[in-house]
Motif scaffolding. Structure first.
Motif, PDB file in Angstrom:
ATOM      1  N   ILE A  46       0.854  -1.187   0.000  1.00 20.00           N
ATOM      2  CA  ILE A  46       0.000   0.000   0.000  1.00 20.00           C
ATOM      3  C   ILE A  46       0.895   1.243   0.000  1.00 20.00           C
ATOM      4  O   ILE A  46       0.661   2.194  -0.725  1.00 20.00           O
ATOM      5  N   THR A  47       1.948   1.206   0.814  1.00 17.39           N
ATOM      6  CA  THR A  47       2.925   2.298   0.871  1.00 17.39           C
ATOM      7  C   THR A  47       4.309   1.700   0.688  1.00 17.39           C
ATOM      8  O   THR A  47       4.646   0.704   1.346  1.00 17.39           O
ATOM      9  N   HIS A  48       5.093   2.275  -0.214  1.00 19.23           N
ATOM     10  CA  HIS A  48       6.468   1.815  -0.407  1.00 19.23           C
ATOM     11  C   HIS A  48       7.329   3.064  -0.464  1.00 19.23           C
ATOM     12  O   HIS A  48       7.035   3.985  -1.219  1.00 19.23           O
ATOM     13  N   ASP A  49       8.373   3.123   0.356  1.00 21.13           N
ATOM     14  CA  ASP A  49       9.159   4.347   0.440  1.00 21.13           C
ATOM     15  C   ASP A  49      10.650   4.048   0.272  1.00 21.13           C
ATOM     16  O   ASP A  49      11.376   3.807   1.239  1.00 21.13           O
ATOM     17  N   ALA A  50      11.084   4.060  -0.994  1.00 16.83           N
ATOM     18  CA  ALA A  50      12.483   3.746  -1.302  1.00 16.83           C
ATOM     19  C   ALA A  50      13.419   4.804  -0.723  1.00 16.83           C
ATOM     20  O   ALA A  50      14.515   4.479  -0.239  1.00 16.83           O
ATOM     21  N   GLY A  51      12.992   6.071  -0.750  1.00 21.81           N
ATOM     22  CA  GLY A  51      13.837   7.160  -0.255  1.00 21.81           C
ATOM     23  C   GLY A  51      14.141   6.994   1.227  1.00 21.81           C
ATOM     24  O   GLY A  51      15.289   7.133   1.669  1.00 21.81           O
ATOM     25  N   ARG A  52      13.114   6.676   1.985  1.00 20.19           N
ATOM     26  CA  ARG A  52      13.287   6.477   3.423  1.00 20.19           C
ATOM     27  C   ARG A  52      14.212   5.286   3.686  1.00 20.19           C
ATOM     28  O   ARG A  52      15.062   5.330   4.572  1.00 20.19           O
ATOM     29  N   ALA A  53      14.045   4.219   2.888  1.00 20.88           N
ATOM     30  CA  ALA A  53      14.879   3.023   3.061  1.00 20.88           C
ATOM     31  C   ALA A  53      16.349   3.357   2.749  1.00 20.88           C
ATOM     32  O   ALA A  53      17.256   2.918   3.464  1.00 20.88           O
ATOM     33  N   ARG A  54      16.582   4.154   1.688  1.00 25.02           N
ATOM     34  CA  ARG A  54      17.965   4.535   1.338  1.00 25.02           C
ATOM     35  C   ARG A  54      18.601   5.366   2.449  1.00 25.02           C
ATOM     36  O   ARG A  54      19.761   5.159   2.815  1.00 25.02           O
ATOM     37  N   GLU A  55      17.806   6.280   2.991  1.00 18.12           N
ATOM     38  CA  GLU A  55      18.307   7.124   4.075  1.00 18.12           C
ATOM     39  C   GLU A  55      18.652   6.266   5.302  1.00 18.12           C
ATOM     40  O   GLU A  55      19.683   6.470   5.951  1.00 18.12           O
ATOM     41  N   ARG A  56      17.804   5.302   5.556  1.00 15.21           N
ATOM     42  CA  ARG A  56      18.029   4.396   6.679  1.00 15.21           C
ATOM     43  C   ARG A  56      19.342   3.625   6.495  1.00 15.21           C
ATOM     44  O   ARG A  56      20.136   3.484   7.428  1.00 15.21           O
ATOM     45  N   VAL A  57      19.580   3.149   5.268  1.00 13.57           N
ATOM     46  CA  VAL A  57      20.806   2.397   4.988  1.00 13.57           C
ATOM     47  C   VAL A  57      22.040   3.297   5.131  1.00 13.57           C
ATOM     48  O   VAL A  57      23.076   2.877   5.661  1.00 13.57           O
ATOM     49  N   ARG A  58      21.903   4.565   4.701  1.00 17.04           N
ATOM     50  CA  ARG A  58      23.032   5.491   4.872  1.00 17.04           C
ATOM     51  C   ARG A  58      23.400   5.624   6.344  1.00 17.04           C
ATOM     52  O   ARG A  58      24.563   5.574   6.710  1.00 17.04           O
TER      53      ARG A  58
END
Lengths: 496, 98
Positions: A46-58
């Motif tokens: 329903i919600t997918h947030d690639a940007g947030r995931a990338r920031e988290r990995v950084r």
């Protein structure tokens, strides 16, 4: 190591990350690319947030020295959209929670965040988790990645489809009557519903509070041990969570089955099972016997009443829990000038038909004149169902049976007749009534679709389920071609 | 098991649910079907059986120390409301129907 990192189990990805075979960024990129490829077919999120995931990995990469200690650190995961995630939309698959941004994380989410989870997004579900096919979501249906036109099961169908298709390494779901185990079975995955109280329900949007439990959907039994270990344990914010210490579930992997007693409930094989389901389950039971387990028959005589008792209790609790959706604190509001009219119109507009049906049923069975005949009687039958299990589990360490009477059925096949849909859960529901732990483990394919074996344990007996599930998994590994969606391109995946 | 459309309307009223006439008809029919199915429970002898209200034994009246602790705060608590003002929820007036 190159290429299809999304095919690794969470445990394998974790080991390779720590061995420096690839970076956190590479692992995440693999999942994000796979998501782009397959989401148009699966519609798992329903919600997918690639940007947030990338920031988290950084951020995780920057502090990797200390985070590397944690096994699940850096592993991309998905969360069912009825678990609150701080500042990330949480819809429950309902128009009623459109725009809702929880101000806090569910305890299980907070614990996974502390363990270094990379949150990819929120997965589709039947509206308020009421359903067995993920078709009642206000956001549309999710497909079973194994076969075009088949349901992924439900209500945690988005979580199961995402893990099966390689869009997440593991996912959390919730299981009120089978909503973790049945989609795991339909998608060829491991689904674990812990003992009621083993895992905190704080931040899980309530459906039927005495039955709801957060569970794990993973590709391997080892992964289920890892994720359960991360989320289990007492939570002062959930007064129904139990204080028992959390064992190291990984220690239960690889134990021998010698001397373990497994019971096969006679009544569960008497229901109308699809031929292939019966065959695969019988083969799996033979395998377990060959591995050293002692298998015997047992009886759960009140099984035939469990489904009715369940739908009375679950609907009653739902009608009470869903009274909070009133157009005042969150979600949409019908703009009526008078308060009562506003409540009624908001609820008419924002709830879907299955939710309304259960609110109506629940209100009816709790209403004056019917309470004793339906609700109180159902709670007494629940006692009898629970007692059946207690007696059987005195003689046996765990019970084995099918997870679902059928493999994944067709989209739309059961949507028009509520009773046909409710009957799908006949083998999983009694376990919730008794509050026991249970796991669905893949036990082969039937006509190209996965069959799940259900293991039912004693209260807090998750380790036994992990031992038995792992032994079965190890003795019959599927060859890659038959491992299904992970090894297929987006165009070859099942779609709606 | 029969159920009348008046009963369905009454239940809808208790549930604060506005239903269209076709929904009243649908739920009247489906509730009757579902309740008829659930009637199997009347066959079970439940004499002397205690209801299970909670599956965990020995867990009752869980309390915490009665000490103050920080909460969400008014601003965050009303942040998701469709209408709010000054840290309060705004609601329509309560009429004779309410």
């Amino acid at each position: 190591m190159a290429g299809k990192l999304y095919r690794l189990s969470a445990a394998d990805a974790s080991r390779a990350l720590r061995a420096g075979e690839f970076s956190l960024e590479e692992l995440l990129s693999s999942y994000l690319a796979r998501h782009e490829e397959v989401e148009p077919a699966t519609r798992a999120f329903i919600t997918h947030d690639a940007g947030r995931a990338r920031e988290r990995v950084r951020r995780l990469s920057a502090g990797w020295g200390e985070k590397a200690e944690k096994v699940l650190a850096g592993i991309p995961a998905a969360i069912k959209d009825n678990l609150c995630t701080r500042e990330v939309a949480t819809t429950c698959g309902s128009r009623m929670l459109t725009g809702f941004l929880p101000p806090y994380d569910a305890t299980v989410v907070e614990r996974l965040q502390a363990a270094g989870m990379v949150l990819l997004g929120k997965t589709n579900l039947d509206e308020f988790a009421m359903g067995s096919s993920t078709e009642t979501s206000a956001y549309g249906a999710t497909a079973n990645p194994w076969r075009r036109g088949r349901v992924p099961g439900g209500s945690s169908g988005g979580s199961a489809a995402a893990v099966a298709a390689g869009q997440a390494a593991y996912a959390l779901g919730s299981d009120t009557g089978g909503s973790v185990r049945q989609p795991a079975a339909f998608c060829g995955l491991v689904g674990l519903k812990p003992t009621y109280g083993r895992v905190s329900r704080y931040g899980l949007v309530a459906y039927a509070s005495s039955l709801d439990q957060v569970g794990t959907i993973t590709r391997t039994v080892e992964d289920s041990a890892l994720v359960l270990g991360a989320i289990a344990g007492h939570d002062p914010l959930d007064s129904t969570s139990v204080a028992a210490p959390v064992p190291d579930y990984r220690a239960a992997l690889g134990r021998r089955l010698d001397g373990l007693r497994l019971g096969v409930p006679r009544e569960y094989l008497a229901v109308a099972l699809e031929e292939g389901v019966r065959r695969r389950v019988e083969e799996a039971i033979s395998d377990l016997e060959r591995l050293g387990a002692q298998v015997g028959e047992c009886s759960l005589p009140h099984s035939e009443y469990a489904l009715s008792a369940y739908y009375i209790i679950a609907s009653a609790e739902a009608s009470s829990n869903l009274a909070r959706y009133d157009g005042i604190r969150h979600g949409p509001r019908a703009w009526e000038e008078e308060l009562g009219a506003m409540y009624r119109e908001t609820r008419r507009l924002a709830f879907g038909s299955e939710v309304k049906r259960r609110i109506m049923l629940g209100t009816y069975v709790l209403s004056a004149g019917y309470y004793d005949a339906y609700y109180l009687r159902a709670q007494k039958v629940r006692t009898l169902v629970k007692r059946d299990f207690s007696l059987a589990l005195e003689r046996f360490d765990a019970l084995v049976c099918p997870t679902s009477p059928t493999v994944a059925f067709g989209l739309g096949d059961r949507l028009d007749d509520p009773l046909t849909m409710y009957a799908v859960d006949v083998l999983t529901i009694p376990v919730n009534l008794a509050g026991l732990p249970a796991m669905s483990v893949p036990c082969g394919l039937w006509e190209g679709l996965p069959v799940g074996l259900q293991l039912i344990g004693r209260p807090l007996g998750e380790e036994t389920l992990i031992t038995v599930g792992h032994a079965l998994e190890q003795c019959r590994p599927l060859d890659p071609e038959r491992r299904g969606p992970l090894y297929r391109s987006g165009g070859e995946l099942g779609a709606i | 098991m029969s159920i009348t459309s008046e009963q369905t309307e009454h239940v809808a009223k208790l549930a604060r649910l506005a239903l269209a006439p076709e929904e009243i008809a649908l739920y009247t029919r489906q509730l009757a079907q579902i309740l008829a199915h659930m009637h199997v429970l009347s066959q079970v002898d439940v004499n002397g059986v205690e209801p299970t209200l909670h599956v965990i034994p020995d867990l009752a009246n869980v309390t915490r120390p009665d000490a103050s602790r920080p909460g969400l705060g008014a601003e965050l608590a009303v942040a998701n409301a469709p209408e709010q003002a000054d840290g309060y929820f705004r609601v329509p007036r309560m009429g004779k129907e309410g």
